[in-house]
Motif scaffolding. Structure first.
Motif, short mmCIF file in Angstrom:
data_model
loop_
_atom_site.label_atom_id
_atom_site.label_comp_id
_atom_site.label_asym_id
_atom_site.label_seq_id
_atom_site.Cartn_x
_atom_site.Cartn_y
_atom_site.Cartn_z
N GLU A 44 30.30 44.63 38.44
CA GLU A 44 29.92 44.45 37.04
C GLU A 44 30.40 43.11 36.49
O GLU A 44 29.66 42.39 35.82
CB GLU A 44 30.47 45.60 36.20
N LEU A 45 31.64 42.75 36.80
CA LEU A 45 32.17 41.46 36.34
C LEU A 45 31.38 40.30 36.94
O LEU A 45 31.05 39.33 36.24
CB LEU A 45 33.65 41.34 36.69
N THR A 46 31.05 40.39 38.21
CA THR A 46 30.31 39.32 38.87
C THR A 46 28.87 39.23 38.32
O THR A 46 28.32 38.15 38.20
CB THR A 46 30.31 39.53 40.39
N ARG A 47 28.30 40.37 37.96
CA ARG A 47 26.96 40.36 37.34
C ARG A 47 26.99 39.62 36.00
O ARG A 47 26.11 38.83 35.71
CB ARG A 47 26.46 41.80 37.15
N ARG A 48 28.03 39.87 35.23
CA ARG A 48 28.12 39.23 33.91
C ARG A 48 28.60 37.79 33.98
O ARG A 48 28.27 36.98 33.12
CB ARG A 48 29.03 40.04 33.00
N TYR A 49 29.45 37.51 34.96
CA TYR A 49 30.04 36.17 35.12
C TYR A 49 29.81 35.73 36.56
O TYR A 49 30.69 35.90 37.41
CB TYR A 49 31.54 36.20 34.80
N PRO A 50 28.64 35.19 36.89
CA PRO A 50 28.27 34.91 38.29
C PRO A 50 29.25 34.00 39.05
O PRO A 50 29.33 34.09 40.27
CB PRO A 50 26.89 34.26 38.18
N ASP A 51 30.00 33.18 38.34
CA ASP A 51 30.96 32.30 39.02
C ASP A 51 32.33 32.93 39.19
O ASP A 51 33.25 32.30 39.71
CB ASP A 51 31.11 30.99 38.25
N TYR A 52 32.49 34.17 38.76
CA TYR A 52 33.78 34.85 38.79
C TYR A 52 33.74 35.93 39.87
O TYR A 52 32.89 36.82 39.84
CB TYR A 52 34.05 35.47 37.42
N HIS A 53 34.66 35.86 40.81
CA HIS A 53 34.72 36.80 41.93
C HIS A 53 36.15 37.30 42.10
O HIS A 53 36.85 36.90 43.03
CB HIS A 53 34.22 36.15 43.22
N PRO A 54 36.60 38.19 41.20
CA PRO A 54 37.99 38.65 41.26
C PRO A 54 38.23 39.60 42.42
O PRO A 54 37.31 40.25 42.92
CB PRO A 54 38.18 39.38 39.93
N GLU A 55 39.47 39.68 42.82
CA GLU A 55 39.88 40.69 43.79
C GLU A 55 39.86 42.05 43.07
O GLU A 55 40.21 42.12 41.89
CB GLU A 55 41.30 40.41 44.29
N PRO A 56 39.47 43.10 43.76
CA PRO A 56 39.45 44.40 43.09
C PRO A 56 40.83 44.87 42.63
O PRO A 56 40.98 45.36 41.52
CB PRO A 56 38.89 45.36 44.15
N TYR A 57 41.82 44.70 43.48
CA TYR A 57 43.16 45.18 43.17
C TYR A 57 43.99 44.09 42.53
O TYR A 57 43.85 42.92 42.85
CB TYR A 57 43.87 45.68 44.44
N VAL A 58 44.85 44.51 41.61
CA VAL A 58 45.76 43.61 40.92
C VAL A 58 47.15 43.92 41.42
O VAL A 58 47.54 45.10 41.49
CB VAL A 58 45.67 43.84 39.39
N GLY A 59 47.93 42.92 41.76
CA GLY A 59 49.27 43.13 42.29
C GLY A 59 50.18 43.87 41.32
O GLY A 59 50.11 43.67 40.11
N ASP A 60 51.02 44.73 41.87
CA ASP A 60 52.05 45.45 41.10
C ASP A 60 51.48 46.20 39.90
O ASP A 60 52.07 46.20 38.83
CB ASP A 60 53.15 44.50 40.65
N ALA A 61 50.35 46.84 40.08
CA ALA A 61 49.72 47.58 38.99
C ALA A 61 49.92 49.08 39.15
O ALA A 61 50.07 49.58 40.26
CB ALA A 61 48.23 47.27 38.94
N GLU A 62 49.92 49.77 38.03
CA GLU A 62 49.82 51.23 38.00
C GLU A 62 48.37 51.53 37.66
O GLU A 62 47.84 51.02 36.67
CB GLU A 62 50.70 51.82 36.91
N TYR A 63 47.73 52.34 38.49
CA TYR A 63 46.31 52.65 38.30
C TYR A 63 46.11 54.05 37.77
O TYR A 63 46.87 54.97 38.09
CB TYR A 63 45.56 52.51 39.64
N PHE A 64 45.03 54.21 37.01
CA PHE A 64 44.64 55.50 36.44
C PHE A 64 43.15 55.68 36.64
O PHE A 64 42.39 54.72 36.54
CB PHE A 64 44.96 55.54 34.94
N VAL A 65 42.74 56.91 36.92
CA VAL A 65 41.33 57.25 37.07
C VAL A 65 40.98 58.30 36.03
O VAL A 65 41.73 59.26 35.83
CB VAL A 65 41.01 57.75 38.50
N ALA A 66 39.84 58.08 35.38
CA ALA A 66 39.32 59.06 34.42
C ALA A 66 38.27 59.91 35.13
O ALA A 66 37.46 59.42 35.91
CB ALA A 66 38.69 58.35 33.23
N ARG A 67 38.32 61.19 34.81
CA ARG A 67 37.33 62.12 35.34
C ARG A 67 36.68 62.86 34.18
O ARG A 67 37.35 63.23 33.22
CB ARG A 67 37.99 63.10 36.31
#
Length: 159
Positions: free
Chosen positions: A32-55
Motif C-alpha cells: 500500500e505504501l509503495t502504491r501511494r509513494y512509488p519511490d518509497y520501498h520500506p522494510e516491512p519490519y521495524v527494529g525493536d518494535a512491539e507489534y499488535f494485530v487487530a481481528r
C-alpha cells in the motif's frame, strides 16, 4: 456505493514478530505504501518494535507497531498502521491506536509521535480526530515534500 461492514467486535492483541498473520499484514502495508509513494520501498519490519494485530470476527484485518527510541525519552512512535480494505470504517484503526496508546502508558511513555504522508488523507484525518497535531520533524531525516509529522501527549494510565 455502500459496502457491508463486518459486524463483530474488534480485538487488538500483541503478537510476536514471527507471527504469520502479522507477516501477511506487513507485506500488504508495504504494498500500500509503495502504491501511494512509488519511490518509497520500506522494510516491512521495524527494529525493536512491539507489534499488535487487530481481528474482526476472528479474522486478521490490521496491524500496528510501537517503537521506543533511546534518543527520544518518554516518547513512543507509531509505525506500520494498516487496515485491510475489507475492514475500513469499522473502527479497526481507532482500536489499534487505542491499544498502542494503552501499551505506551503501561511503559511509562508520555508522548506519541508518528510520520504519515500527504498522500494518505484518511490517515491524517484519523490522527486529527484522535487528538494528534502537526509538529516539527522528530527524526534526523527531517522534512521532505510528502511527510507530515504528528504527535500528542498521553494522560497517565488510569488506576
Amino acid at each position: 456505493m455502500r459496502r457491508d461492514l463486518p459486524a463483530g467486535p474488534v480485538s487488538v492483541d500483541p503478537v510476536a514478530d514471527d507471527d504469520a498473520d502479522l507477516a501477511d499484514l506487513l507485506r500488504r502495508t508495504v504494498a500500500e505504501l509503495t502504491r501511494r509513494y512509488p519511490d518509497y520501498h520500506p522494510e516491512p519490519y521495524v527494529g525493536d518494535a512491539e507489534y499488535f494485530v487487530a481481528r474482526l470476527d476472528g479474522r486478521p484485518v490490521g496491524c500496528i507497531a510501537l517503537v521506543v527510541h533511546d534518543d527520544l525519552p518518554g516518547v513512543g512512535e507509531v509505525k506500520r498502521l494498516y487496515v485491510d480494505d475489507s475492514a475500513r470504517r469499522a473502527g479497526v484503526a481507532q482500536a489499534l491506536m487505542s491499544g498502542l496508546e494503552a501499551r505506551a502508558r503501561e511503559r511509562g511513555l508520555t508522548r506519541i509521535v508518528l510520520e504519515t504522508g500527504n498522500r494518505q488523507p484518511e490517515a491524517v484525518a484519523l490522527y486529527g480526530r484522535l487528538g494528534y497535531v502537526v509538529v516539527d520533524p522528530y527524526h534526523p531525516q527531517g522534512w521532505n515534500e510528502v511527510s507530515i509529522f504528528m504527535a500528542r501527549g498521553l494522560a497517565p494510565p488510569e488506576e
